[in-house]
Scaffold this motif. Structure first.
Motif, short mmCIF file in Angstrom:
data_model
loop_
_atom_site.label_atom_id
_atom_site.label_comp_id
_atom_site.label_asym_id
_atom_site.label_seq_id
_atom_site.Cartn_x
_atom_site.Cartn_y
_atom_site.Cartn_z
N PRO A 70 0.83 -1.21 0.00
CA PRO A 70 0.00 0.00 0.00
C PRO A 70 0.87 1.26 0.00
O PRO A 70 2.02 1.25 0.45
N TRP A 71 0.32 2.36 -0.51
CA TRP A 71 0.96 3.68 -0.49
C TRP A 71 -0.07 4.65 0.08
O TRP A 71 -1.25 4.60 -0.27
N GLY A 79 -2.54 22.09 5.75
CA GLY A 79 -1.91 21.98 4.44
C GLY A 79 -0.59 21.24 4.42
O GLY A 79 0.11 21.24 3.40
N ASN A 80 -0.21 20.58 5.51
CA ASN A 80 1.02 19.81 5.55
C ASN A 80 0.78 18.43 4.96
O ASN A 80 -0.22 17.78 5.28
N GLY A 81 1.69 17.97 4.11
CA GLY A 81 1.55 16.68 3.47
C GLY A 81 2.65 15.71 3.85
O GLY A 81 3.82 16.12 3.97
N THR A 82 2.28 14.44 4.03
CA THR A 82 3.25 13.40 4.39
C THR A 82 2.99 12.16 3.55
O THR A 82 1.86 11.65 3.53
N GLY A 83 4.02 11.67 2.88
CA GLY A 83 3.94 10.40 2.19
C GLY A 83 4.34 9.28 3.13
O GLY A 83 5.37 9.39 3.81
N VAL A 84 3.56 8.22 3.21
CA VAL A 84 3.90 7.02 3.98
C VAL A 84 3.95 5.90 2.97
O VAL A 84 2.92 5.38 2.52
N ILE A 85 5.18 5.50 2.59
CA ILE A 85 5.36 4.68 1.40
C ILE A 85 6.44 3.62 1.61
O ILE A 85 7.29 3.76 2.49
N PRO A 86 6.45 2.56 0.82
CA PRO A 86 7.54 1.59 0.86
C PRO A 86 8.88 2.28 0.58
O PRO A 86 8.95 3.19 -0.27
N THR A 101 7.98 15.55 3.20
CA THR A 101 8.03 14.73 4.41
C THR A 101 7.61 13.32 4.03
O THR A 101 6.49 13.10 3.55
N VAL A 102 8.53 12.37 4.23
CA VAL A 102 8.29 11.00 3.79
C VAL A 102 8.66 10.03 4.91
O VAL A 102 9.75 10.12 5.48
N LEU A 103 7.77 9.11 5.22
CA LEU A 103 8.04 8.02 6.16
C LEU A 103 8.02 6.73 5.37
O LEU A 103 7.11 6.50 4.56
N THR A 104 9.02 5.87 5.59
CA THR A 104 9.12 4.65 4.79
C THR A 104 9.28 3.43 5.68
O THR A 104 9.70 3.52 6.84
N VAL A 118 1.69 5.35 9.76
CA VAL A 118 0.49 6.17 9.56
C VAL A 118 0.00 6.70 10.91
O VAL A 118 -0.30 7.89 11.05
N ALA A 119 -0.06 5.81 11.90
CA ALA A 119 -0.53 6.21 13.23
C ALA A 119 0.39 7.26 13.83
O ALA A 119 -0.07 8.23 14.45
#
Length: 403
Positions: A70-71, A79-86, A101-104, A118-119
């Motif tokens: 999942p992505w 307006g803050n954006g965060t990608g939670v991705i492989p 901002t990216v969490l992997t 995500v949490a």
């Protein structure tokens, strides 16, 4: 054996349109912030391809072809954006998205596909309403498993997980000038390909062969994908408008219907054309001309302030006044954009008001004979000056392919 049709060399497509600008995404974010406040959401968690692309700008073919990973994209009310991705997708994300901002995590990891990340991201968001949006509503299809979405809903407590589709639907309903240009390009590619069809349909071709020729031609003209080519064939008409191509071979006397969803840089066209192999029967000629008139009525009705229901009624009146049984689709057109079919539906009961920037298909259908149907479709955008066609208008008379 039928002679193979000769096809001239295809010239490459038009010059590519520019990518969406940072200003385009900044405008989308500002609108999203306002709508989240209106709907009392502190943020949204997006997992659907079209919604992630629309809000974040992230573009990649891989995630949507591999359901094992999942992505996610999270946007809050500020307006803050965060990608939670492989983790293997981080380079691609940073190369296409405005959200840095990216969490992997090292996916695939079936026991926890980014749920803890995500949490973590949601826990840092300021709570005012205590409600966090997820894609639960109409016309949405999750980009993750239902089980993981339920686990996320538990993991983000004390936020209450609620539907964010009303926000995303409203955001995507009104198209920007850049979006309309992309849809117009998809329509131009489709129109150019339909114009060439008479040159590459041959007596004895199978439905599958015709669809392959159509897709190949559209790709050469600049389409990124041709994920939808519904075809119907038969003597004097056809009995389905959603069936995939079969091995049935077309012969003189057949009507060939093809409905396409050419895709260009994430945006669809959706329209169809009918062709007669040899001179069509009088009834097919009459119905084609009648559908052309019904389409014309629908086009003229697509003005700011009218409703989707009003567009339906304008088309239906032409057909009913001629004693025609309406097609069995349930609506006569719909919204169009990053999905081939979007909100609203041109149908009884849908009182969605048309606005400047609304993109619609106009699609009347007629039932006749024994389970026969004829359908026609065009794409347009609603403007201050009235409806503007995005497709190249079909001729009043059904095109005839000489075989």
């Amino acid at each position: 054996m039928a002679k193979a049709a000769k096809v001239k060399a295809v010239k490459l497509g038009h010059r590519e349109l520019p990518r969406f600008t940072e200003a385009e995404f900044a405008h989308r974010v500002e609108r999203a912030k306002s709508l989240m406040t209106e709907h009392k959401l502190d943020g949204m968690l997006l997992s659907v391809e079209q919604n992630i692309e629309y809000m974040s700008g992230f573009v990649s073919q891989f995630p949507w072809s591999s359901p094992s990973r999942p992505w996610y994209f999270i946007i809050d009310r500020e307006g803050n954006g965060t990608g939670v991705i492989p983790e293997f997708g981080e380079t691609c994300w940073r190369g296409s998205s405005w959200a840095k901002t990216v969490l992997t995590w090292p996916s695939p990891r079936p026991e926890n596909e980014g749920i803890d990340l995500v949490a973590k991201a949601v826990s840092g968001i300021k709570r005012k309403f205590g409600r966090f949006g997820m894609e639960f509503g109409l016309e949405s299809r999750l980009g993750t498993t239902m089980g993981d979405m339920m686990r996320i809903a538990d993991a983000i407590r004390p936020f209450e997980a609620v539907d964010c589709i009303p926000v995303m639907r409203r955001l995507r309903y009104i198209k920007s000038a850049a979006e309309i240009a992309h849809i117009r390009r998809a329509c131009t590619i489709g129109s150019d390909t339909f114009d060439a069809m008479a040159k590459f349909i041959a007596d004895g071709d199978s439905e599958s062969e015709i669809c392959r020729k159509f897709a190949a031609h559209a790709l050469m003209l600049g389409a990124d994908k041709v994920p939808f080519t519904a075809i119907g064939t038969g003597k004097g008409g056809y009995d389905s408008i959603v069936q995939g191509p079969s091995d049935r071979r077309v012969r003189k006397g057949d009507i060939v219907f093809l409905d396409t969803g050419v895709k260009y840089r994430g945006y669809f066209c959706d329209f169809d054309r009918n062709f007669a192999l040899g001179e069509p029967p009088d009834e097919a000629k009459r119905l084609h001309a009648l559908l052309w008139r019904a389409t014309e009525a629908g086009i003229k009705a697509a003005v700011p302030g009218n409703t989707a229901e009003g567009v339906f009624r304008a088309q239906a009146k032409v057909l009913e006044d001629a004693g025609i049984v309406l097609g069995n689709v349930g609506r006569m057109g719909h919204g169009l954009g990053k999905n081939m079919t979007e909100y609203p539906s041109n149908m009884l009961g849908d009182r969605t008001k048309l606005e400047v920037g609304t993109v619609l298909t106009i699609e009347p259908g007629a039932m006749f004979g024994k389970n026969k149907i004829l359908v026609h479709e065009e794409d347009l955008v609603v403007t201050e000056d009235g409806p503007k066609l995005l497709t190249r208008r079909c001729a009043k008379e059904m095109p005839v392919v000489k075989v």
